[in-house]
Every structure is written in structure tokens, then in C-alpha cells.
Design a protein around this motif. Structure first.
Motif, PDB file in Angstrom:
ATOM      1  N   LYS A  80       0.831  -1.208   0.000  1.00  0.00           N
ATOM      2  CA  LYS A  80       0.000   0.000   0.000  1.00  0.00           C
ATOM      3  C   LYS A  80       0.863   1.255   0.000  1.00  0.00           C
ATOM      4  N   SER A  81       1.892   1.298   0.849  1.00  0.00           N
ATOM      5  CA  SER A  81       2.744   2.493   0.869  1.00  0.00           C
ATOM      6  C   SER A  81       3.535   2.620  -0.428  1.00  0.00           C
ATOM      7  N   ALA A  82       3.867   1.504  -1.063  1.00  0.00           N
ATOM      8  CA  ALA A  82       4.566   1.564  -2.352  1.00  0.00           C
ATOM      9  C   ALA A  82       3.660   2.143  -3.435  1.00  0.00           C
ATOM     10  N   VAL A  83       2.410   1.676  -3.487  1.00  0.00           N
ATOM     11  CA  VAL A  83       1.454   2.159  -4.495  1.00  0.00           C
ATOM     12  C   VAL A  83       1.139   3.638  -4.263  1.00  0.00           C
ATOM     13  N   MET A  84       0.940   4.017  -3.004  1.00  0.00           N
ATOM     14  CA  MET A  84       0.593   5.406  -2.688  1.00  0.00           C
ATOM     15  C   MET A  84       1.784   6.348  -2.837  1.00  0.00           C
ATOM     16  N   GLY A  85       3.006   5.849  -2.622  1.00  0.00           N
ATOM     17  CA  GLY A  85       4.168   6.724  -2.566  1.00  0.00           C
ATOM     18  C   GLY A  85       4.998   6.805  -3.819  1.00  0.00           C
ATOM     19  N   CYS A  86       4.443   6.448  -4.951  1.00  0.00           N
ATOM     20  CA  CYS A  86       5.203   6.554  -6.195  1.00  0.00           C
ATOM     21  C   CYS A  86       5.781   7.962  -6.329  1.00  0.00           C
ATOM     22  N   GLY A  87       7.054   8.025  -6.646  1.00  0.00           N
ATOM     23  CA  GLY A  87       7.726   9.310  -6.790  1.00  0.00           C
ATOM     24  C   GLY A  87       8.365   9.791  -5.501  1.00  0.00           C
ATOM     25  N   ASN A  88       7.979   9.216  -4.361  1.00  0.00           N
ATOM     26  CA  ASN A  88       8.531   9.625  -3.068  1.00  0.00           C
ATOM     27  C   ASN A  88       9.323   8.485  -2.439  1.00  0.00           C
ATOM     28  N   ARG A  89       9.789   7.549  -3.239  1.00  0.00           N
ATOM     29  CA  ARG A  89      10.449   6.366  -2.699  1.00  0.00           C
ATOM     30  C   ARG A  89      11.919   6.354  -3.078  1.00  0.00           C
ATOM     31  N   VAL A  90      12.703   5.636  -2.292  1.00  0.00           N
ATOM     32  CA  VAL A  90      14.103   5.403  -2.613  1.00  0.00           C
ATOM     33  C   VAL A  90      14.133   4.342  -3.715  1.00  0.00           C
ATOM     34  N   SER A  91      14.825   4.617  -4.813  1.00  0.00           N
ATOM     35  CA  SER A  91      14.922   3.640  -5.896  1.00  0.00           C
ATOM     36  C   SER A  91      15.726   2.434  -5.446  1.00  0.00           C
ATOM     37  N   CYS A  92      15.364   1.274  -5.995  1.00  0.00           N
ATOM     38  CA  CYS A  92      16.060   0.049  -5.612  1.00  0.00           C
ATOM     39  C   CYS A  92      16.039  -0.942  -6.766  1.00  0.00           C
ATOM     40  N   SER A  93      17.009  -1.845  -6.739  1.00  0.00           N
ATOM     41  CA  SER A  93      17.009  -2.957  -7.688  1.00  0.00           C
ATOM     42  C   SER A  93      16.795  -4.269  -6.933  1.00  0.00           C
ATOM     43  N   GLY A  94      16.735  -4.200  -5.611  1.00  0.00           N
ATOM     44  CA  GLY A  94      16.484  -5.364  -4.783  1.00  0.00           C
ATOM     45  C   GLY A  94      16.354  -4.946  -3.330  1.00  0.00           C
ATOM     46  N   ASP A  95      15.956  -5.884  -2.484  1.00  0.00           N
ATOM     47  CA  ASP A  95      15.716  -5.584  -1.070  1.00  0.00           C
ATOM     48  C   ASP A  95      16.955  -5.066  -0.345  1.00  0.00           C
ATOM     49  N   VAL A  96      18.148  -5.450  -0.798  1.00  0.00           N
ATOM     50  CA  VAL A  96      19.372  -4.998  -0.120  1.00  0.00           C
ATOM     51  C   VAL A  96      19.560  -3.492  -0.236  1.00  0.00           C
ATOM     52  N   ASP A  97      18.888  -2.846  -1.187  1.00  0.00           N
ATOM     53  CA  ASP A  97      18.977  -1.399  -1.358  1.00  0.00           C
ATOM     54  C   ASP A  97      18.049  -0.641  -0.410  1.00  0.00           C
ATOM     55  N   CYS A  98      17.215  -1.357   0.332  1.00  0.00           N
ATOM     56  CA  CYS A  98      16.195  -0.734   1.177  1.00  0.00           C
ATOM     57  C   CYS A  98      16.584  -0.791   2.653  1.00  0.00           C
ATOM     58  N   ALA A  99      15.959   0.077   3.431  1.00  0.00           N
ATOM     59  CA  ALA A  99      16.177   0.107   4.877  1.00  0.00           C
ATOM     60  C   ALA A  99      15.582  -1.146   5.521  1.00  0.00           C
ATOM     61  N   VAL A 100      15.993  -1.416   6.741  1.00  0.00           N
ATOM     62  CA  VAL A 100      15.455  -2.546   7.496  1.00  0.00           C
ATOM     63  C   VAL A 100      13.947  -2.372   7.619  1.00  0.00           C
ATOM     64  N   GLY A 101      13.207  -3.432   7.377  1.00  0.00           N
ATOM     65  CA  GLY A 101      11.748  -3.388   7.469  1.00  0.00           C
ATOM     66  C   GLY A 101      11.065  -2.996   6.176  1.00  0.00           C
ATOM     67  N   GLU A 102      11.847  -2.706   5.144  1.00  0.00           N
ATOM     68  CA  GLU A 102      11.279  -2.353   3.843  1.00  0.00           C
ATOM     69  C   GLU A 102      11.669  -3.396   2.809  1.00  0.00           C
ATOM     70  N   SER A 103      10.874  -3.460   1.749  1.00  0.00           N
ATOM     71  CA  SER A 103      11.142  -4.341   0.619  1.00  0.00           C
ATOM     72  C   SER A 103      11.172  -3.498  -0.643  1.00  0.00           C
ATOM     73  N   CYS A 104      11.775  -4.047  -1.684  1.00  0.00           N
ATOM     74  CA  CYS A 104      11.814  -3.374  -2.975  1.00  0.00           C
ATOM     75  C   CYS A 104      10.607  -3.826  -3.788  1.00  0.00           C
ATOM     76  N   TYR A 105       9.727  -2.897  -4.103  1.00  0.00           N
ATOM     77  CA  TYR A 105       8.540  -3.193  -4.903  1.00  0.00           C
ATOM     78  C   TYR A 105       8.764  -2.653  -6.311  1.00  0.00           C
ATOM     79  N   SER A 106       8.580  -3.518  -7.291  1.00  0.00           N
ATOM     80  CA  SER A 106       8.717  -3.091  -8.682  1.00  0.00           C
ATOM     81  C   SER A 106       7.451  -3.466  -9.446  1.00  0.00           C
ATOM     82  N   ASP A 107       7.330  -2.956 -10.629  1.00  0.00           N
ATOM     83  CA  ASP A 107       6.196  -3.267 -11.504  1.00  0.00           C
ATOM     84  C   ASP A 107       4.853  -2.968 -10.859  1.00  0.00           C
TER      85      ASP A 107
END
Length: 177
Positions: free
Chosen positions: A51-78
Motif C-alpha cells: 500500500k505504501s509503495a502504491v501510494m508513494g510513487c515518486g517519493n520512494r528510494v529507488s532500488c534494484s532489490g531488497d538490499v537497497d532498502c532500509a530494514v523493514g522495507e522491501s523493494c517493490y517493482s512493476d
């Protein structure tokens, strides 16, 4: 070709699944791991929930995988960040048999929480973020039957048309408990 276990059994522990190789569970869980241990996925954005990924498009840290994200976050694509946010609505009438008393506030809360817990992962597979589950009007208690109208609302960024009601019907008709 098949399951993650097959890959490991045949090739060894250092081998993990890659996108589009048939290791569907790893893809579903966003665990596409290459032998070096770096998760891989299409360019996406970090978020704590779909939900936060869908709502926050444009306000997110870009990632190519979960290792690029903070603890407790996942990389959502597509999730369709280039498309407008749409609200999907669907209403269902649930008839419960064997109910001796009218539905009170606590029972309504239990029902909506149970439906939310059941449907969130199913809708997530279609990149739909379940936004709300609510009782519409007053539940009708008739003897040992209780009729409850429930409205489901989901958030979605479409490249493809999604039918919220069809997905929910499929979830209940699949025999899942």
C-alpha cells in the motif's frame, strides 16, 4: 524449471533462482537471490508495505532489490508508478448461518479484520493494495441467519484492468481456509 528445492538439490546451495526460471515462490516473496547474495528485481522503490509503495510513487528510494532498502522495507517493482492511482470498489453480501445473536461492534471488527488478513496477500499478487474493508448499513439478523453487506476498496496503478470482485470471488472459491 521447477521449485527452489530442485535448483538447490541439482546444482547445490550456492545456486538460487533468477527471474523467470520457474522458481515461483522466490519470485512471489521478492527473494530473487543471485549466488553473491544480492537480491535482484526490476527497478522499483523501497516501502514497508505494498500500500505504501502504491501510494508513494515518486517519493520512494529507488532500488534494484531488497538490499537497497532500509530494514523493514522491501523493494517493490512493476506497480505501475507511471500510471494514475485508481480506486477499485466491490460490494459483497455475506450470509452466515447458525448465528444466534445480532452482530455487535466487536463482531463487525473481527469480521473485517479476518477478511483483511485473508485477502491482503491474495490481492497483493495482483499489485492491488487493500485500502479498506467495511460493513455497509446494519447487518440483518433473521432467526439463525445473518446477512452482512461488506464493501472492499483497493488501490491500484493500472497497466492492466483488474477486477477486484473477480479476484475476491476467486479467493473464496479456491477453497482456501
Amino acid at each position: 524449471s521447477g521449485t527452489d528445492k530442485e535448483c538447490i538439490d541439482i546444482l547445490g546451495e550456492e545456486y538460487k533462482c533468477f527471474t523467470m526460471t520457474g522458481c515461483s515462490e522466490r519470485m512471489k516473496n521478492r527473494e530473487l537471490i543471485i549466488p553473491s547474495g544480492r537480491r535482484t528485481a526490476a527497478i522499483g522503490g523501497c516501502a514497508s508495505t505494498l500500500k505504501s509503495a502504491v501510494m508513494g510513487c515518486g517519493n520512494r528510494v529507488s532500488c534494484s532489490g531488497d538490499v537497497d532498502c532500509a530494514v523493514g522495507e522491501s523493494c517493490y517493482s512493476d506497480i505501475g508508478c507511471g500510471n494514475p492511482l485508481m480506486e477499485l470498489n466491490s460490494e459483497f453480501l455475506f450470509t452466515m448461518i447458525g448465528v444466534q445473536t445480532p452482530m455487535d461492534e466487536a463482531a463487525e471488527s473481527t469480521l473485517t479484520q479476518t477478511l483483511t488478513t485473508f485477502l491482503e496477500p491474495i490481492l497483493e499478487d495482483s499489485n492491488i493494495a487493500l485500502d479498506s474493508v467495511g460493513i455497509i448499513g446494519d447487518p440483518q439478523h433473521l432467526g439463525v441467519m445473518l446477512d452482512v453487506n461488506v464493501k472492499f476498496t483497493g488501490l491500484y496503478r493500472p497497466p492492466v484492468e483488474q477486477n477486484l470482485g473477480g479476484i475476491i470471488m476467486g479467493a473464496f472459491n479456491s477453497g482456501a481456509q
